[in-house]
Structure formats: C-alpha cells, structure tokens
Design an enzyme around this catalytic site. Structure first.
Site, short mmCIF file in Angstrom:
data_model
loop_
_atom_site.label_atom_id
_atom_site.label_comp_id
_atom_site.label_asym_id
_atom_site.label_seq_id
_atom_site.Cartn_x
_atom_site.Cartn_y
_atom_site.Cartn_z
N TYR A 116 0.98 -1.17 0.00
CA TYR A 116 0.11 0.14 0.06
C TYR A 116 0.93 1.11 -0.02
O TYR A 116 1.85 1.48 0.82
CB TYR A 116 -0.78 0.12 1.19
CG TYR A 116 -1.72 -1.03 1.43
CD1 TYR A 116 -2.33 -1.91 0.55
CD2 TYR A 116 -1.94 -1.52 2.67
CE1 TYR A 116 -3.07 -3.05 0.69
CE2 TYR A 116 -2.73 -2.69 3.02
CZ TYR A 116 -3.06 -3.29 1.94
OH TYR A 116 -3.94 -4.38 2.56
N CYS A 119 1.20 3.13 3.42
CA CYS A 119 1.47 2.20 4.80
C CYS A 119 3.09 2.33 5.12
O CYS A 119 3.93 2.46 4.44
CB CYS A 119 1.44 0.62 4.31
SG CYS A 119 2.25 -0.59 5.49
N PHE A 121 5.11 0.59 6.94
CA PHE A 121 5.98 -0.44 6.70
C PHE A 121 6.32 -0.69 5.43
O PHE A 121 7.61 -0.98 4.96
CB PHE A 121 5.21 -1.66 7.41
CG PHE A 121 4.88 -1.48 8.70
CD1 PHE A 121 5.80 -1.78 9.79
CD2 PHE A 121 3.63 -1.30 9.22
CE1 PHE A 121 5.47 -1.61 11.28
CE2 PHE A 121 3.26 -1.33 10.39
CZ PHE A 121 4.16 -1.46 11.52
N CYS A 122 5.47 -0.41 4.38
CA CYS A 122 5.91 -0.70 2.99
C CYS A 122 6.93 0.76 2.60
O CYS A 122 7.78 0.36 1.88
CB CYS A 122 4.76 -0.51 2.11
SG CYS A 122 3.43 -1.79 2.31
#
Length: 388
Positions: A116, A119, A121-122
């Site tokens: 995403y 996001c 974390f991404c």
C-alpha cells in the site's frame, strides 16, 4: 539430437505401415481396437462384384514382416521420445535449481514489492530499496479486496518476491535479509531467510499473529560485522532504534493524521489518490474510512497512553530521535544512513502532504536530518553497497 533421432524412428515406422505393400487393394490391416475391424477379426473383399467369397489371410508373409518392422520402429520411437522429454525436463529442473543457487553470487535479484503506497511499513522497504539503488517492481494492492495477494497465505503487506519464487514477509525481515544478502559473500537468499523463522501465537484477543525471530539482526560473519559496524555499540544502537520505529513511532502516525474529522478526510483523500481503489470504493473509503479511522485513532490514543494533544507525543518522539543522532553526525550511521535512519525516514515520510507533517517539520528539529535523508534516497547513495 536425441529428440531428432527418435522423431526419425517414428517417421520410419509410420512410413513402413503406410507402404503400398500393406495397403494394396483387396488387403487390409487390422490392429487391435481398429474401428474398421470391430465386426470381424478377418478382412473380407467383395472384389469384382463376386459373391463375397472369403479372401486370403489378413497379411501376406511379406506384409507381416513389414508391419512388424513398422510397429517396432513406431514403438521404439515412441519410447525414445518419452525418455527424451523425460531427460529434457529433468535437465530444465536442474538448470533452474543451479540458476537459483548461482544467482546470489552475481547480479542483483529480481524484486517485486506488493504494497500500500501510504503504509509506513511499506514505505520503510521502499526507502531501503531506493537508497541502495535496487531496481524493483511495485504492485499496488487494493486494501479492500486484496486480489493482488490472493495467492499468498500471508495476508499483510509488504510482501517482497525475490526472483518470482522466494517470498519475504514483514518489513524488518525484508530489510535485514536484503542487507545481509548485499554484505555477505557466501550466502544465498534462501539460506539467509532460514535465519528468520516464522513464529505463530495468539494475542490477547485470541487472534493468531505471526512474528519473526531475529528480525533486527544481520546474519554476518565476524569480519563482515566489523566492516558494517566499525565502532563499538553501533550495531546495538541501530537495532534499538529500528525496533523503536516499529514499536512506538509507527503507532503515533494514525492518531496524528486522523486527529480531527478534517484531518481524517484530508488523509483519506490522499490515501485514495495514491492507492488502488475503484470509483465507488474510493468514495466509500474517503468518507466511511475517514469516519472509522477518526474513531479508531481515539482508541489508539487510549491504548498507547498518548496525551490529549497527540502532536506533543509526535514532537517528543521525533526530537528524541534527533537527539540520538546527535549534533556531530549527519545520520545515525555516520556519514551515511544506516538501517535505523532508513526505518525512521520511511515511517515519517507517509505523512508528507498532510497537516501533521507540516506541523512536525515546523515544531521539531528534524528538518535538516530529514532533508539529508531525502537526498540520500533520491540519489541512491547506497548503490556502492549493493555490489557483491
């Protein structure tokens, strides 16, 4: 060459069976199962308008020999063809295995990131890949249907596919694995991934969660570790702040970007614009999602014991980070970013364009470090570390 020989055998066998000696008028060929011979095991000729008297045997002596020879060639060719293809596919499998094992010693692997866009974390993974100049393909996942990752038992993002066959889950595992791969001279990605075992357990709500052991460690030899962390304490410091980014800083993002109804709408407008939504999904996500996240942000505020003004927690966290970097270092990694720099930058970057980001830049000391990180990732300053 073997395939050519077997094809020739099949051709010869078929030619013999089709020869005039076996197909002259008044004679016939019977093979078990031949539809033309179902009524009788003998061939009868009504030649010359005669009375249908029974003809001679099915094959002449000469015909029998030719037919047997043709069948032998046909059978031999078929068996040979079978073994040729069997040998071919065995070779292909062996070659694929050898290529998978040999690839780590040379060129950069093929990388596909399922993500995403908004996001944190991404964003951490993208920051790492960009800084090291590693080429990668992005597959934006629809956060509602998630069709793009329906093939995966692991239903979260990011997911990184390496050479289209090796799946890496969890942002910190992805980063630690890739960094180990770039530094280590002897390890393949498959071997490295075994050092981060998956552990499943139940959380307080009874829901199954997946965690990974050792995810902040690089799996290096003593010599390689000394090269990456030349000063005492650097490794522990990096691991501490990487974990801090995952366990604390990430949890400050939602309460800040969804702090008010106006900020929640602005945030979801950005999410819909940057993400992968259909027209109806986008409208629902913007208004229904914004309302839902406004409520959830209040719960997160309570869960993490945040102040009434959640901005103050964000400001404090960011200033704590800047203080840890110190006045005499450009980055926590010294002259260049380390994995903690990349993690913190990746988390903070998802707020760009939102009110929370502007407030953070104006009310903390993070701006000089942040701009240096922008330049380092934009210019791919870590490319020299990507050559094995």
């Amino acid at each position: 060459m073997a395939a050519s020989c077997t094809r020739s055998l099949v051709k010869v066998g078929w030619t013999v069976l089709q020869s005039p000696a076996l197909r002259r008028p008044g004679t016939g060929v019977h093979l078990p199962g031949n539809a033309g011979s179902r009524a009788s095991r003998r061939f009868y000729s009504g030649g010359g308008g005669g009375t249908g008297a029974r003809s001679g045997p099915l094959w002449s002596q000469h015909g029998r020999g030719n037919a047997a020879l043709g069948c032998a060639f046909l059978l031999g060719g078929s068996v040979g063809l079978y073994h040729t293809f069997k040998f071919y596919w065995a070779q292909q499998r062996q070659l694929a295995q050898e290529q998978a094992q040999a690839a780590p010693a040379g060129a950069s692997p093929s990388l596909t990131l399922y993500q995403y866009q908004t996001c944190p974390f991404c964003s951490k993974v993208r920051a790492f890949l960009d800084y090291h100049g590693l080429p990668y393909r992005v597959v934006e996942v629809n956060p509602i249907m998630r069709r793009e990752i329906k093939w995966s038992a692991y239903r979260k993002v990011p997911i990184l596919m390496v050479d289209e066959h090796l799946q890496l889950n969890d942002s910190s595992v992805i980063i630690s694995s890739l960094k180990t791969y770039l530094v280590s001279k002897a390890s393949s990605m498959t071997d490295i991934l075994r050092c981060y075992p998956e552990m499943k357990s139940l959380n307080d709500s009874g829901k199954e969660v997946t965690e990974y052991n050792n995810k902040y460690w690089l799996m290096l030899s003593q010599e390689e570790t000394a090269a990456v962390y030349p000063e005492k304490g650097m490794q522990k410091e990096e691991m501490k702040w990487r974990q801090w980014a995952d366990d604390w800083l990430v949890h400050l993002i939602s309460p800040n970007v969804y702090r008010s109804t106006g900020e929640a709408l602005a945030s979801f407008d950005y999410i819909v614009r940057e993400g992968k939504f259909g027209t109806l999904e986008g409208v629902l996500a913007k208004y229904v999602g914004a309302a839902a996240m406004f409520v959830i942000a209040k719960r997160l505020k309570s869960r993490h014991n945040l102040q009434d003004d959640v901005r103050q927690d964000l400001y404090k966290a960011v200033n704590d980070w800047v203080a840890a970097v110190g006045k005499h270092r450009k980055f926590m990694g010294g002259q260049g970013p380390n994995l903690a720099d990349l993690a913190v930058f990746g988390v903070l970057r998802v707020m760009e364009g939102l009110e929370a980001f502007d407030d953070m830049m104006a009310n903390t000391k993070v701006k000089p470090w942040y701009r240096r990180m922008e330049a380092a990732t934009r210019n791919r300053d870590g490319r020299s570390q990507s050559a094995r």
